[in-house]
Design an enzyme around this catalytic site. Sequence first.
Site, PDB file in Angstrom:
ATOM      1  N   TYR A 284     -15.442  14.575 -54.120  1.00 58.10           N
ATOM      2  CA  TYR A 284     -15.364  15.999 -54.473  1.00 58.10           C
ATOM      3  C   TYR A 284     -16.674  16.717 -54.154  1.00 58.10           C
ATOM      4  CZ  TYR A 284     -10.653  15.817 -56.128  1.00 58.10           C
ATOM      5  OH  TYR A 284      -9.289  15.702 -56.150  1.00 58.10           O
TER       6      TYR A 284
ATOM      7  N   GLN B 291      -1.864  27.312 -54.673  1.00 62.39           N
ATOM      8  CA  GLN B 291      -2.063  25.883 -54.915  1.00 62.39           C
ATOM      9  C   GLN B 291      -3.484  25.499 -54.497  1.00 62.39           C
ATOM     10  OE1 GLN B 291       1.688  23.608 -53.401  1.00 62.39           O
ATOM     11  NE2 GLN B 291       1.677  25.596 -52.416  1.00 62.39           N
TER      12      GLN B 291
ATOM     13  N   HIS C 125      -3.308  24.597 -59.290  1.00 62.14           N
ATOM     14  CA  HIS C 125      -3.915  23.264 -59.180  1.00 62.14           C
ATOM     15  C   HIS C 125      -5.382  23.243 -59.572  1.00 62.14           C
ATOM     16  CE1 HIS C 125      -0.522  21.934 -56.180  1.00 62.14           C
ATOM     17  NE2 HIS C 125      -0.119  21.997 -57.429  1.00 62.14           N
TER      18      HIS C 125
ATOM     19  N   CYS D 166     -14.711  17.795 -69.164  1.00 61.99           N
ATOM     20  CA  CYS D 166     -14.810  16.424 -69.656  1.00 61.99           C
ATOM     21  C   CYS D 166     -13.423  15.794 -69.734  1.00 61.99           C
ATOM     22  CB  CYS D 166     -15.463  16.414 -71.036  1.00 61.99           C
ATOM     23  SG  CYS D 166     -15.430  14.782 -71.797  1.00 61.99           S
TER      24      CYS D 166
ATOM     25  N   CYS E  51     -12.987  15.071 -73.945  1.00 63.92           N
ATOM     26  CA  CYS E  51     -12.806  16.155 -74.932  1.00 63.92           C
ATOM     27  C   CYS E  51     -12.343  17.456 -74.279  1.00 63.92           C
ATOM     28  CB  CYS E  51     -14.086  16.387 -75.733  1.00 63.92           C
ATOM     29  SG  CYS E  51     -15.400  17.211 -74.799  1.00 63.92           S
TER      30      CYS E  51
ATOM     31  N   CYS F  94     -19.541  14.865 -75.988  1.00 68.39           N
ATOM     32  CA  CYS F  94     -18.918  13.646 -76.516  1.00 68.39           C
ATOM     33  C   CYS F  94     -19.260  12.386 -75.740  1.00 68.39           C
ATOM     34  CB  CYS F  94     -17.399  13.828 -76.563  1.00 68.39           C
ATOM     35  SG  CYS F  94     -16.629  13.716 -74.934  1.00 68.39           S
TER      36      CYS F  94
ATOM     37  N   PRO G  87       3.488  28.405 -39.270  1.00 75.95           N
ATOM     38  CA  PRO G  87       3.675  28.137 -37.843  1.00 75.95           C
ATOM     39  C   PRO G  87       4.468  26.854 -37.601  1.00 75.95           C
ATOM     40  CG  PRO G  87       1.387  27.794 -38.500  1.00 75.95           C
ATOM     41  CD  PRO G  87       2.083  28.396 -39.669  1.00 75.95           C
ATOM     42  N   GLU G  88       4.519  25.988 -38.605  1.00 70.73           N
ATOM     43  CA  GLU G  88       5.331  24.764 -38.523  1.00 70.73           C
ATOM     44  C   GLU G  88       6.344  24.833 -39.659  1.00 70.73           C
ATOM     45  OE1 GLU G  88       4.945  22.260 -36.341  1.00 70.73           O
ATOM     46  OE2 GLU G  88       3.162  23.060 -35.361  1.00 70.73           O
TER      47      GLU G  88
ATOM     48  N   ALA H 269      -0.912  32.803 -40.996  1.00 66.91           N
ATOM     49  CA  ALA H 269      -0.958  33.744 -42.122  1.00 66.91           C
ATOM     50  C   ALA H 269      -1.680  35.049 -41.773  1.00 66.91           C
ATOM     51  CB  ALA H 269      -1.625  33.069 -43.309  1.00 66.91           C
TER      52      ALA H 269
HETATM   53  P1  OAD Z   1      -0.266  21.056 -46.875  1.00 62.80           P
HETATM   54  O1  OAD Z   1      -1.451  20.520 -46.152  1.00 62.80           O
HETATM   55  O2  OAD Z   1       0.750  20.081 -47.345  1.00 62.80           O
HETATM   56  O3  OAD Z   1       0.499  22.108 -45.965  1.00 62.80           O
HETATM   57  C1  OAD Z   1      -0.177  23.120 -45.283  1.00 62.80           C
HETATM   58  C2  OAD Z   1       0.854  23.929 -44.531  1.00 62.80           C
HETATM   59  O4  OAD Z   1       0.195  25.028 -43.953  1.00 62.80           O
HETATM   60  C3  OAD Z   1       1.550  23.169 -43.406  1.00 62.80           C
HETATM   61  O5  OAD Z   1       2.957  23.311 -43.557  1.00 62.80           O
HETATM   62  C4  OAD Z   1       1.051  23.861 -42.119  1.00 62.80           C
HETATM   63  O6  OAD Z   1       2.046  23.932 -41.114  1.00 62.80           O
HETATM   64  C5  OAD Z   1       0.710  25.245 -42.652  1.00 62.80           C
HETATM   65  N1  OAD Z   1      -0.334  25.966 -41.900  1.00 62.80           N
HETATM   66  C6  OAD Z   1      -1.390  25.468 -41.224  1.00 62.80           C
HETATM   67  N2  OAD Z   1      -2.157  26.461 -40.734  1.00 62.80           N
HETATM   68  C7  OAD Z   1      -1.583  27.624 -41.100  1.00 62.80           C
HETATM   69  C8  OAD Z   1      -1.912  29.010 -40.928  1.00 62.80           C
HETATM   70  N3  OAD Z   1      -2.999  29.398 -40.256  1.00 62.80           N
HETATM   71  N4  OAD Z   1      -1.101  29.933 -41.488  1.00 62.80           N
HETATM   72  C9  OAD Z   1       0.005  29.564 -42.187  1.00 62.80           C
HETATM   73  N5  OAD Z   1       0.350  28.276 -42.391  1.00 62.80           N
HETATM   74  C10 OAD Z   1      -0.425  27.318 -41.857  1.00 62.80           C
HETATM   75  O7  OAD Z   1      -0.848  21.952 -48.065  1.00 62.80           O
HETATM   76  P2  OAD Z   1      -0.145  22.439 -49.400  1.00 62.80           P
HETATM   77  O8  OAD Z   1       1.294  22.709 -49.193  1.00 62.80           O
HETATM   78  O9  OAD Z   1      -0.998  23.506 -49.947  1.00 62.80           O
HETATM   79  O10 OAD Z   1      -2.653  19.370 -54.357  1.00 62.80           O
HETATM   80  O11 OAD Z   1      -0.293  21.163 -50.309  1.00 62.80           O
HETATM   81  C11 OAD Z   1       0.136  21.206 -51.628  1.00 62.80           C
HETATM   82  C12 OAD Z   1      -0.758  20.370 -52.510  1.00 62.80           C
HETATM   83  O12 OAD Z   1      -0.823  19.035 -51.980  1.00 62.80           O
HETATM   84  C13 OAD Z   1      -2.197  20.829 -52.545  1.00 62.80           C
HETATM   85  O13 OAD Z   1      -2.424  21.868 -53.469  1.00 62.80           O
HETATM   86  C14 OAD Z   1      -2.911  19.595 -52.970  1.00 62.80           C
HETATM   87  C15 OAD Z   1      -2.196  18.576 -52.097  1.00 62.80           C
HETATM   88  O14 OAD Z   1      -2.189  17.283 -52.572  1.00 62.80           O
HETATM   89  C16 OAD Z   1      -3.651  19.061 -55.184  1.00 62.80           C
HETATM   90  O15 OAD Z   1      -4.789  18.925 -54.812  1.00 62.80           O
HETATM   91  C17 OAD Z   1      -3.221  18.923 -56.589  1.00 62.80           C
END
Ligand code: OAD
Length: 244
Positions: free
Chosen positions: A71, A106, A124, A132, A135, A155, A219-220, A235
């Site tokens: 992190y 997210q 998220h 912590c 606690c 703690c 885009p996908e 986006a």
């Molecule tokens: P993903 O990495 O699963 O998906 C990202 C999406 O963004 C994909 O479908 C890409 O095609 C799309 N993408 C890429 N570039 C783009 C752009 N310029 N404009 C629009 N779309 C684009 O990410 P999330 O769906 O956010 O959780 O993942 C969900 C959660 O899974 C995250 O919040 C994280 C991860 O594990 C935690 O950390 C709790």
Amino acid sequence: MDIEPEVLALIQRAKRVTILTGAGVSAESGVATFRSYKEETKESLWSRYDPQKMASIDGFLENPNRVWQWYQWRRSELKSKKPNDAHKAIANWQESNEQTVKLITQNVDGLHQAGGSEDVIELHGNIWRNHCLQCQAEYKESVDGVENVIECPECGGQIRPSVVWFGEALPEHAWRDAESASYSCDLFLSVGTSSQVYPAAGLAALAKSQGATVVEINPEPTESLIIDYTIAIVASQFFGGLRR
Ligand code: OAD
């Protein structure tokens, strides 16, 4: 590819818009997504690291310093990242007051806030905060340059990043707000998310069950069956296209 006039009209007519964003919205700021995005051939985080090791309570308990250091590395990567046109356009739209625009994300990177959004429902958590494990007290001191897990001054428990890990419940208030924003909108925009992670991925269905139109910007495009319109562009191009 332009936004279809039919979809543009739908967006303009909507009174209550709810936007759910995912990692794709930050991709144009140079932030790695979690799952692969073919066009850019950029490595995604989960193709390089095991989420069970880096983003679960079991992974943390097995090796707290490994997780902490991961992190810290992600924070160092994010430090220089700036909000892009999509973040800024969403913030302007929220401010314009012509429509009610609720934002659920997210993403944990804080780039929506940096782009000017004051109201962001963070499902998220936020990578810049810590608390912590024992606690739950928020740890407010700077952790810049801190290499190993530190102890809670309250703690003695272990300090962890305030992001939601696999297997953990979402922050209650954020989930409540997200549900209510999804229930009450007439247009739901799912932007830059692979819609694979629940419960966030279920919000679009919730909106649809209450009569909202669901539009995906990716885009996908995903294979979700509940989407009414898919706009296969990045986006920033989508939100830029709304300004005209
Ligand atoms: P993903 O990495 O699963 O998906 C990202 C999406 O963004 C994909 O479908 C890409 O095609 C799309 N993408 C890429 N570039 C783009 C752009 N310029 N404009 C629009 N779309 C684009 O990410 P999330 O769906 O956010 O959780 O993942 C969900 C959660 O899974 C995250 O919040 C994280 C991860 O594990 C935690 O950390 C709790």
